[in-house]
Enzyme design. Sequence first.
Site, PDB file in Angstrom:
ATOM      1  NE  ARG A 235      -3.495  -2.300   2.792  1.00  0.00           N
ATOM      2  CZ  ARG A 235      -3.157  -3.441   3.379  1.00  0.00           C
ATOM      3  NH1 ARG A 235      -1.944  -3.590   3.894  1.00  0.00           N
ATOM      4  NH2 ARG A 235      -4.027  -4.438   3.464  1.00  0.00           N
TER       5      ARG A 235
ATOM      6  CE  LYS B 239      -6.136  -1.074   5.141  1.00  0.00           C
ATOM      7  NZ  LYS B 239      -7.441  -1.257   4.471  1.00  0.00           N
TER       8      LYS B 239
ATOM      9  CG  HIS C  62      -5.335   0.893  -3.922  1.00  0.00           C
ATOM     10  ND1 HIS C  62      -4.600   0.728  -2.760  1.00  0.00           N
ATOM     11  CD2 HIS C  62      -6.393   0.034  -3.811  1.00  0.00           C
ATOM     12  CE1 HIS C  62      -5.194  -0.169  -1.987  1.00  0.00           C
ATOM     13  NE2 HIS C  62      -6.278  -0.614  -2.609  1.00  0.00           N
TER      14      HIS C  62
ATOM     15  NE  ARG D  90      -3.194  -3.374  -1.630  1.00  0.00           N
ATOM     16  CZ  ARG D  90      -2.626  -4.178  -0.744  1.00  0.00           C
ATOM     17  NH1 ARG D  90      -1.300  -4.284  -0.701  1.00  0.00           N
ATOM     18  NH2 ARG D  90      -3.351  -4.881   0.108  1.00  0.00           N
TER      19      ARG D  90
ATOM     20  CG  HIS E  93      -5.930  -8.766   1.029  1.00  0.00           C
ATOM     21  ND1 HIS E  93      -6.176  -9.104  -0.293  1.00  0.00           N
ATOM     22  CD2 HIS E  93      -5.829  -7.415   1.053  1.00  0.00           C
ATOM     23  CE1 HIS E  93      -6.200  -8.001  -1.027  1.00  0.00           C
ATOM     24  NE2 HIS E  93      -5.999  -6.979  -0.240  1.00  0.00           N
TER      25      HIS E  93
ATOM     26  CE1 TYR F  56      -6.523  -6.704  -7.193  1.00  0.00           C
ATOM     27  CE2 TYR F  56      -6.527  -7.904  -5.113  1.00  0.00           C
ATOM     28  CZ  TYR F  56      -6.388  -6.729  -5.819  1.00  0.00           C
ATOM     29  OH  TYR F  56      -6.117  -5.567  -5.150  1.00  0.00           O
TER      30      TYR F  56
END
Length: 302
Positions: free
Chosen positions: A144, A168, A245, A248, A271, A280
Amino acid sequence: MYQAHLPAFTNWLQTEKDYSPHTVAAYLRDLNEFFVFSGRQADNTELSPDLLRFFTASLYGRNAASSVARKLSALRTFFRYLQREQILATDPLAGVAGPKQGKSIPVFLTVDEVFALLEAPDNQDRFFRRDRAIMECLYSTGMRVSELTAGNREDYDFNTEMVRVLGKGKKERLIPFGSTAKEALLQYQNERTQVEQACAAGNRPWEREAMFLSGRGTRLTSRSVERIILHYAAKAGISVSVTPHALRHSFATHLLEMGADLRTVQELLGHASLSTTQKYTHVDIAHLSKVYDAAHPQAKKQ
Protein backbone atom coordinates in the site's frame (compact mmCIF):
# COMPACT_ATOMS: atom_id res chain seq x y z
CA MET A 1 -26.96 11.90 25.61
CA TYR A 2 -25.23 9.61 23.10
CA GLN A 3 -23.07 12.36 21.62
CA ALA A 4 -21.41 12.74 25.00
CA HIS A 5 -19.84 9.31 24.49
CA LEU A 6 -18.09 10.26 21.24
CA PRO A 7 -14.72 11.20 22.88
CA ALA A 8 -14.52 7.84 24.67
CA PHE A 9 -15.64 6.06 21.50
CA THR A 10 -12.94 7.87 19.52
CA ASN A 11 -10.29 6.82 22.04
CA TRP A 12 -11.55 3.21 21.84
CA LEU A 13 -11.24 3.21 18.04
CA GLN A 14 -7.70 4.58 18.20
CA THR A 15 -6.28 2.53 21.08
CA GLU A 16 -8.17 -0.76 21.19
CA LYS A 17 -9.28 -1.14 17.56
CA ASP A 18 -6.15 0.51 16.15
CA TYR A 19 -8.12 2.27 13.41
CA SER A 20 -6.27 4.72 11.20
CA PRO A 21 -6.79 8.49 11.72
CA HIS A 22 -8.53 8.59 8.32
CA THR A 23 -11.05 5.89 9.33
CA VAL A 24 -11.71 7.48 12.74
CA ALA A 25 -12.35 10.88 11.13
CA ALA A 26 -14.74 9.29 8.59
CA TYR A 27 -16.66 7.50 11.36
CA LEU A 28 -17.05 10.73 13.33
CA ARG A 29 -18.33 12.59 10.26
CA ASP A 30 -20.88 9.85 9.63
CA LEU A 31 -22.03 9.83 13.25
CA ASN A 32 -22.39 13.61 13.33
CA GLU A 33 -24.47 13.41 10.15
CA PHE A 34 -26.81 11.03 11.96
CA PHE A 35 -27.03 13.28 15.02
CA VAL A 36 -27.88 16.29 12.85
CA PHE A 37 -30.60 14.28 11.08
CA SER A 38 -32.09 12.84 14.26
CA GLY A 39 -32.01 16.00 16.37
CA ARG A 40 -33.46 15.53 19.84
CA GLN A 41 -34.63 12.00 19.06
CA ALA A 42 -31.03 10.79 19.34
CA ASP A 43 -31.04 11.91 22.96
CA ASN A 44 -33.85 9.56 23.92
CA THR A 45 -33.10 6.70 26.30
CA GLU A 46 -33.69 4.14 23.52
CA LEU A 47 -33.17 4.88 19.85
CA SER A 48 -36.08 3.82 17.68
CA PRO A 49 -35.38 1.36 14.82
CA ASP A 50 -37.83 3.44 12.79
CA LEU A 51 -35.59 6.47 13.22
CA LEU A 52 -32.67 4.42 11.84
CA ARG A 53 -34.79 3.29 8.90
CA PHE A 54 -35.78 6.89 8.12
CA PHE A 55 -32.12 7.93 8.32
CA THR A 56 -31.05 5.06 6.04
CA ALA A 57 -33.78 5.93 3.54
CA SER A 58 -32.61 9.57 3.53
CA LEU A 59 -29.13 8.48 2.43
CA TYR A 60 -30.26 6.82 -0.79
CA GLY A 61 -30.30 8.94 -3.93
CA ARG A 62 -27.56 11.26 -2.76
CA ASN A 63 -24.94 8.66 -1.79
CA ALA A 64 -23.37 5.68 -3.53
CA ALA A 65 -24.20 2.26 -2.08
CA SER A 66 -20.66 1.97 -0.72
CA SER A 67 -21.04 5.30 1.11
CA VAL A 68 -24.37 4.24 2.64
CA ALA A 69 -22.78 0.97 3.76
CA ARG A 70 -19.87 2.84 5.36
CA LYS A 71 -22.20 5.22 7.23
CA LEU A 72 -24.23 2.31 8.57
CA SER A 73 -21.01 0.55 9.54
CA ALA A 74 -19.98 3.62 11.57
CA LEU A 75 -23.35 3.64 13.35
CA ARG A 76 -23.27 -0.12 13.94
CA THR A 77 -19.77 0.10 15.45
CA PHE A 78 -20.87 2.98 17.70
CA PHE A 79 -23.99 1.18 18.89
CA ARG A 80 -22.05 -2.00 19.63
CA TYR A 81 -19.58 0.07 21.63
CA LEU A 82 -22.50 1.53 23.62
CA GLN A 83 -23.81 -2.00 24.22
CA ARG A 84 -20.35 -3.04 25.37
CA GLU A 85 -20.36 -0.17 27.84
CA GLN A 86 -23.92 -1.14 28.92
CA ILE A 87 -25.29 2.22 27.76
CA LEU A 88 -27.57 0.61 25.16
CA ALA A 89 -29.51 -2.57 25.87
CA THR A 90 -30.02 -3.55 22.22
CA ASP A 91 -28.67 -2.58 18.81
CA PRO A 92 -31.27 -0.33 17.10
CA LEU A 93 -29.71 -1.20 13.72
CA ALA A 94 -30.25 -4.94 14.20
CA GLY A 95 -33.31 -5.02 11.94
CA VAL A 96 -32.16 -2.42 9.41
CA ALA A 97 -30.84 -3.86 6.14
CA GLY A 98 -27.92 -2.24 4.38
CA PRO A 99 -27.63 -1.68 0.63
CA LYS A 100 -26.67 -4.43 -1.78
CA GLN A 101 -23.31 -3.59 -3.30
CA GLY A 102 -22.17 -4.78 -6.67
CA LYS A 103 -18.71 -6.26 -6.95
CA SER A 104 -16.46 -3.72 -8.61
CA ILE A 105 -13.53 -4.88 -10.70
CA PRO A 106 -10.29 -3.17 -9.60
CA VAL A 107 -8.58 -0.76 -11.99
CA PHE A 108 -5.29 -2.24 -13.17
CA LEU A 109 -2.71 -1.64 -15.90
CA THR A 110 -1.58 -4.01 -18.59
CA VAL A 111 2.01 -5.21 -18.43
CA ASP A 112 2.90 -2.88 -21.33
CA GLU A 113 1.32 0.09 -19.53
CA VAL A 114 3.27 -0.71 -16.35
CA PHE A 115 6.54 -0.86 -18.29
CA ALA A 116 5.73 2.46 -20.00
CA LEU A 117 5.02 4.02 -16.59
CA LEU A 118 8.23 2.71 -15.03
CA GLU A 119 10.31 3.97 -17.96
CA ALA A 120 8.71 7.45 -17.96
CA PRO A 121 11.09 9.11 -15.43
CA ASP A 122 14.17 10.61 -17.07
CA ASN A 123 16.80 13.22 -16.24
CA GLN A 124 14.39 16.01 -17.16
CA ASP A 125 12.56 15.21 -13.92
CA ARG A 126 14.22 16.57 -10.78
CA PHE A 127 13.94 13.41 -8.68
CA PHE A 128 13.63 10.84 -11.43
CA ARG A 129 15.70 8.20 -9.61
CA ARG A 130 13.55 8.49 -6.49
CA ASP A 131 10.35 8.43 -8.53
CA ARG A 132 11.46 5.38 -10.50
CA ALA A 133 12.38 3.60 -7.25
CA ILE A 134 8.98 4.43 -5.75
CA MET A 135 7.05 3.01 -8.69
CA GLU A 136 9.30 -0.05 -8.95
CA CYS A 137 8.70 -0.76 -5.26
CA LEU A 138 4.94 -0.35 -5.50
CA TYR A 139 4.68 -2.65 -8.51
CA SER A 140 7.29 -5.19 -7.36
CA THR A 141 5.83 -5.63 -3.88
CA GLY A 142 2.14 -4.70 -4.13
CA MET A 143 2.45 -2.75 -0.89
CA ARG A 144 0.00 0.00 0.00
CA VAL A 145 1.14 3.58 -0.55
CA SER A 146 0.83 4.21 3.20
CA GLU A 147 3.16 1.27 3.82
CA LEU A 148 5.67 2.63 1.33
CA THR A 149 5.76 6.16 2.80
CA ALA A 150 6.01 4.80 6.35
CA GLY A 151 8.97 2.63 5.38
CA ASN A 152 12.47 3.27 6.69
CA ARG A 153 15.86 2.52 5.18
CA GLU A 154 16.49 -0.26 7.69
CA ASP A 155 13.38 -2.07 6.46
CA TYR A 156 15.05 -2.84 3.12
CA ASP A 157 17.48 -5.77 3.06
CA PHE A 158 19.43 -5.56 -0.19
CA ASN A 159 21.20 -8.88 0.40
CA THR A 160 18.01 -10.92 0.58
CA GLU A 161 15.97 -8.47 -1.55
CA MET A 162 13.23 -8.40 1.08
CA VAL A 163 11.38 -5.47 2.63
CA ARG A 164 9.71 -5.46 6.04
CA VAL A 165 6.28 -3.80 5.92
CA LEU A 166 4.00 -2.79 8.77
CA GLY A 167 0.47 -3.20 7.47
CA LYS A 168 -3.05 -2.69 8.80
CA GLY A 169 -3.50 -3.61 12.44
CA LYS A 170 0.28 -3.22 12.84
CA LYS A 171 0.77 -6.65 11.29
CA GLU A 172 4.28 -7.12 9.98
CA ARG A 173 5.09 -9.04 6.81
CA LEU A 174 8.11 -9.60 4.58
CA ILE A 175 7.82 -9.06 0.82
CA PRO A 176 10.45 -9.80 -1.86
CA PHE A 177 11.16 -6.84 -4.14
CA GLY A 178 13.39 -8.33 -6.84
CA SER A 179 16.55 -7.26 -8.64
CA THR A 180 14.99 -4.52 -10.80
CA ALA A 181 13.56 -2.69 -7.79
CA LYS A 182 16.84 -3.26 -5.95
CA GLU A 183 18.79 -1.56 -8.73
CA ALA A 184 16.38 1.37 -8.77
CA LEU A 185 16.64 1.73 -4.98
CA LEU A 186 20.44 1.64 -5.04
CA GLN A 187 20.54 4.29 -7.77
CA TYR A 188 18.21 6.45 -5.69
CA GLN A 189 20.56 6.39 -2.67
CA ASN A 190 22.98 8.86 -4.33
CA GLU A 191 20.08 11.20 -5.06
CA ARG A 192 18.89 10.88 -1.47
CA THR A 193 22.40 11.72 -0.20
CA GLN A 194 22.31 14.94 -2.23
CA VAL A 195 19.07 15.94 -0.46
CA GLU A 196 20.72 15.26 2.90
CA GLN A 197 23.75 17.35 1.95
CA ALA A 198 21.54 20.24 0.81
CA CYS A 199 19.66 20.12 4.13
CA ALA A 200 22.92 20.05 6.09
CA ALA A 201 24.30 22.98 4.10
CA GLY A 202 21.14 24.97 4.79
CA ASN A 203 21.17 23.96 8.46
CA ARG A 204 17.80 22.23 8.00
CA PRO A 205 16.80 18.94 9.66
CA TRP A 206 15.85 15.93 7.56
CA GLU A 207 14.19 12.58 8.15
CA ARG A 208 17.22 10.37 8.68
CA GLU A 209 15.29 7.10 8.93
CA ALA A 210 12.78 7.56 6.09
CA MET A 211 13.52 5.77 2.83
CA PHE A 212 11.79 8.27 0.56
CA LEU A 213 12.38 11.99 1.08
CA SER A 214 10.92 15.13 -0.44
CA GLY A 215 13.24 17.83 -1.76
CA ARG A 216 12.96 19.52 1.66
CA GLY A 217 14.17 16.42 3.45
CA THR A 218 10.78 15.51 4.92
CA ARG A 219 9.20 12.07 4.71
CA LEU A 220 7.28 11.78 1.46
CA THR A 221 3.48 11.71 1.94
CA SER A 222 0.94 9.43 0.27
CA ARG A 223 -0.57 12.43 -1.50
CA SER A 224 2.84 13.34 -2.94
CA VAL A 225 3.27 9.80 -4.27
CA GLU A 226 -0.17 10.04 -5.91
CA ARG A 227 0.88 13.25 -7.67
CA ILE A 228 4.16 11.68 -8.79
CA ILE A 229 2.38 8.71 -10.38
CA LEU A 230 -0.24 10.91 -12.06
CA HIS A 231 2.58 12.97 -13.56
CA TYR A 232 4.34 9.96 -15.09
CA ALA A 233 1.09 8.34 -16.21
CA ALA A 234 0.30 11.48 -18.23
CA LYS A 235 3.85 11.52 -19.54
CA ALA A 236 3.54 7.88 -20.61
CA GLY A 237 0.19 8.56 -22.31
CA ILE A 238 -1.77 6.12 -20.16
CA SER A 239 -5.47 6.89 -20.38
CA VAL A 240 -6.82 4.94 -17.37
CA SER A 241 -6.82 6.50 -13.89
CA VAL A 242 -3.44 5.57 -12.44
CA THR A 243 -3.09 5.68 -8.67
CA PRO A 244 -0.72 3.93 -6.27
CA HIS A 245 -3.56 1.49 -5.60
CA ALA A 246 -3.79 0.76 -9.34
CA LEU A 247 -0.20 -0.47 -9.18
CA ARG A 248 -1.15 -2.69 -6.22
CA HIS A 249 -4.06 -4.05 -8.26
CA SER A 250 -1.74 -4.59 -11.22
CA PHE A 251 0.75 -6.48 -9.04
CA ALA A 252 -1.96 -8.90 -7.85
CA THR A 253 -3.58 -9.29 -11.26
CA HIS A 254 -0.33 -10.01 -13.09
CA LEU A 255 0.73 -12.57 -10.47
CA LEU A 256 -2.54 -14.47 -10.89
CA GLU A 257 -2.28 -14.28 -14.68
CA MET A 258 1.17 -15.87 -14.43
CA GLY A 259 -0.12 -18.74 -12.29
CA ALA A 260 0.43 -17.61 -8.69
CA ASP A 261 -2.00 -19.18 -6.22
CA LEU A 262 -4.52 -17.06 -4.35
CA ARG A 263 -3.09 -17.79 -0.89
CA THR A 264 0.34 -16.52 -1.90
CA VAL A 265 -1.13 -13.31 -3.31
CA GLN A 266 -3.14 -12.90 -0.09
CA GLU A 267 0.02 -13.12 2.01
CA LEU A 268 1.93 -10.70 -0.19
CA LEU A 269 -0.89 -8.14 -0.14
CA GLY A 270 -1.39 -8.49 3.62
CA HIS A 271 -5.10 -9.27 3.36
CA ALA A 272 -6.62 -10.65 6.56
CA SER A 273 -9.32 -12.49 4.61
CA LEU A 274 -9.01 -14.53 1.44
CA SER A 275 -12.36 -13.11 0.28
CA THR A 276 -10.69 -9.71 -0.07
CA THR A 277 -8.11 -11.19 -2.44
CA GLN A 278 -10.73 -13.10 -4.45
CA LYS A 279 -11.84 -9.95 -6.26
CA TYR A 280 -8.74 -10.35 -8.42
CA THR A 281 -10.00 -13.70 -9.69
CA HIS A 282 -12.82 -11.81 -11.44
CA VAL A 283 -10.20 -9.74 -13.23
CA ASP A 284 -8.26 -12.84 -14.15
CA ILE A 285 -11.34 -14.61 -15.53
CA ALA A 286 -12.31 -11.51 -17.51
CA HIS A 287 -8.78 -11.40 -18.94
CA LEU A 288 -8.87 -15.08 -19.89
CA SER A 289 -12.27 -14.67 -21.56
CA LYS A 290 -10.99 -11.72 -23.57
CA VAL A 291 -7.92 -13.66 -24.73
CA TYR A 292 -10.08 -16.67 -25.59
CA ASP A 293 -12.55 -14.61 -27.61
CA ALA A 294 -9.72 -12.94 -29.52
CA ALA A 295 -7.63 -16.04 -30.20
CA HIS A 296 -9.77 -19.17 -30.36
CA PRO A 297 -11.14 -19.96 -33.85
CA GLN A 298 -14.40 -21.37 -32.50
CA ALA A 299 -15.04 -18.22 -30.42
CA LYS A 300 -15.06 -15.96 -33.45
CA LYS A 301 -18.31 -15.15 -35.18
CA GLN A 302 -18.62 -16.62 -38.65
